[in-house]
Design a protein around this motif. Structure first.
Motif, mmCIF file in Angstrom:
data_model
loop_
_atom_site.group_PDB
_atom_site.id
_atom_site.type_symbol
_atom_site.label_atom_id
_atom_site.label_comp_id
_atom_site.label_asym_id
_atom_site.label_seq_id
_atom_site.Cartn_x
_atom_site.Cartn_y
_atom_site.Cartn_z
ATOM 1 N N SER A 72 46.331 33.395 79.240
ATOM 2 C CA SER A 72 46.780 34.636 79.862
ATOM 3 C C SER A 72 47.328 34.496 80.799
ATOM 4 N N MET A 73 48.129 35.461 81.574
ATOM 5 C CA MET A 73 48.684 35.246 82.904
ATOM 6 C C MET A 73 47.948 35.203 84.240
ATOM 7 N N ALA A 77 50.833 35.250 72.085
ATOM 8 C CA ALA A 77 50.892 35.262 73.443
ATOM 9 C C ALA A 77 49.709 36.618 73.702
ATOM 10 N N LEU A 78 49.058 36.289 75.115
ATOM 11 C CA LEU A 78 48.257 37.159 75.666
ATOM 12 C C LEU A 78 48.969 37.703 76.936
ATOM 13 N N SER A 79 49.147 39.336 76.564
ATOM 14 C CA SER A 79 49.924 39.894 77.694
ATOM 15 C C SER A 79 49.271 41.252 77.878
ATOM 16 N N LEU A 115 46.723 41.040 72.627
ATOM 17 C CA LEU A 115 47.019 39.897 71.772
ATOM 18 C C LEU A 115 48.155 40.101 70.960
ATOM 19 N N LEU A 116 49.262 39.275 71.002
ATOM 20 C CA LEU A 116 50.403 39.323 70.078
ATOM 21 C C LEU A 116 50.470 38.089 69.240
ATOM 22 N N TYR A 139 47.325 43.293 68.804
ATOM 23 C CA TYR A 139 45.857 43.458 68.740
ATOM 24 C C TYR A 139 45.318 43.941 70.019
ATOM 25 N N ASN A 140 44.429 44.627 70.261
ATOM 26 C CA ASN A 140 43.549 44.903 71.511
ATOM 27 C C ASN A 140 42.617 43.959 71.554
ATOM 28 N N LEU A 141 42.447 43.420 72.842
ATOM 29 C CA LEU A 141 41.408 42.469 73.181
ATOM 30 C C LEU A 141 40.473 43.131 74.071
#
Length: 410
Positions: A216-217, A294-296, A304-305, A316-318
């Motif tokens: 994640s960023m 990807a985590l965005s 979550l993509l 998705y929702n994380l």
């Protein structure tokens, strides 16, 4: 994490990932068929394309102007391309070429690298360090770390016993994650020193091919996807960090025993004992397909993509507090007319009760886009950092046009 590029049999497409419900196509090109590599420089107009028609040639375009900046040909097929604001890296099976992205001049050729049939390499998106990681051996899991700015070898990291399958830097280039072809253990190392910081066990029952590793960023989470139907998200925290009390179960009791044992067991044994389980998971409705994750943060919530090779984007929702099973909220078709597929088909997973509601109910605990550490959509600069003028090319690679980097929508 704010843009998606896909190569197709007819060309390539670029999408913006600023909304969950709507997928905005930024650009489509049908000039080159059979595109198998397309890399965009953050949110700029620079895009690098490689086609099966000419697999040894790299084409660099300014897609908004519709012009070709340059093209380079190499001695063998191009397997992967990585780029940041400072460097453009071209990976062949047994050599790596490093270009200066301002003028596209070739700065360094790393020859006689160990056979790298998949073109595995990672480049830090932080142009302040531009670290490059690639396999240092074809038979063991050794990582070669190279400084793309000073053009010198930084170190080698004995990461795994078996050959490497995946590599990924975090947004600042201070951590590097790796997985071997076995796919059972994922390790995170400090950069540039190469010290092991974390070790996560993805599974023990079967070997898997990990196709995607991504931080994640804010570097709090690490996501791993493979050719199985399960995506794992790990939280980068030590076991002693304010973890809730384990429930009074047998597994919880054994976990405490293992944790206590690490105080006196040898390092090799205790390393195995203290491996963490996944913080969150996703069960895809497909298996055996290559996918990229990807985590965005989209619309102020962590997502979550997952993009699959059959041309779908799953969002998705994380839940950043409790983790657990992530909830599928949208499925976009990337190859069709751009219309989305509603989450009502039988093969999509049903929503997990409470998870999404729990995520939305705690917006204050989710870092907003404006305060997230790491990189923004303005082209890769740290938030609050003024990009110096010399970071932009004054020659043919002109990326500082008016409206080149649209403002970040909060």
């Amino acid at each position: 994490c704010s843009s998606l590029a896909i190569g197709t049999t007819t060309g390539y497409r670029l999408f913006s990932l600023s909304s969950v419900e709507q997928l905005d196509q930024v650009h489509e090109s049908n000039e080159i068929p059979d595109v198998y590599i397309v890399e965009r420089l953050f949110s700029s107009s620079l895009v690098v394309v490689v086609s099966h028609a000419k697999p040894q040639q790299m084409n660099v375009y300014h897609f908004k102007k519709g012009t070709e900046i340059c093209n380079y040909s190499y001695s063998s097929n191009i397997l992967s391309i990585r780029l940041n604001r400072q460097r453009l890296v071209v990976c062949l099976e047994e050599s790596i070429y490093i270009h200066n992205i301002k003028d596209m001049k070739l700065l360094k050729t790393i020859l006689d690298t160990p056979p790298n049939t998949t073109g595995l390499c990672a480049l830090s998106i932080n142009h302040a360090n531009s670290y490059l990681a690639y396999p240092g051996s074809a038979t063991s899991g050794e990582i070669a770390l190279y400084d793309g700015n000073t053009l010198k070898t930084a170190c080698t990291i004995p990461a795994h016993d078996g050959p490497l399958a995946a590599l990924a830097f975090n947004s600042t280039g201070s951590k590097l994650a790796s997985a071997s072809e076995k796919g059972t253990v994922i390790r995170v190392f400090s950069i540039p020193g190469g010290q092991k910081l974390y070790e996560f066990r993805r599974g023990m029952k079967r070997y898997v091919n990990i196709s995607s590793l991504v931080f994640s960023m804010d570097s709090q989470f690490l996501c791993a996807s493979s050719n199985t139907e399960t995506v794992h998200i790990f939280k980068l925290e030590h076991l002693t960090d304010s973890r809730p009390e384990e429930p009074p179960t047998w597994s919880g009791y054994m976990g405490k025993m293992f944790q206590a044992a690490t105080n006196y067991l040898p390092a090799q044994v205790s390393g195995m004992m203290s491996q963490d389980r996944a913080f969150a998971t996703v069960r895809l409705n497909i298996s055996g397909q290559r996918n990229i994750c990807a985590l965005s943060t989209i619309q102020k919530l962590p997502r979550l993509l997952v993009t699959t090779s059959d041309g779908h984007l799953y969002i998705y929702n994380l839940d950043p507090q409790d983790g657990g099973e992530c909830v599928l909220i949208k499925n976009h078709s990337l190859l069709g007319s751009g219309k989305t597929e509603e989450n009502k088909e039988n093969d999509l997973q049903p929503p997990v009760p409470q998870s999404y509601a729990a995520t939305v109910a705690r917006p204050s605990t989710v870092p907003s886009t404006s305060t997230m550490p790491g990189y923004s959509e303005d082209g890769g600069a740290l938030r609050g950092e003024v990009i110096p003028e010399h970071e932009f090319a004054t020659g043919p690679v002109c990326l500082d046009d008016e409206n080149e980097f649209p403002p970040v929508s909060i």
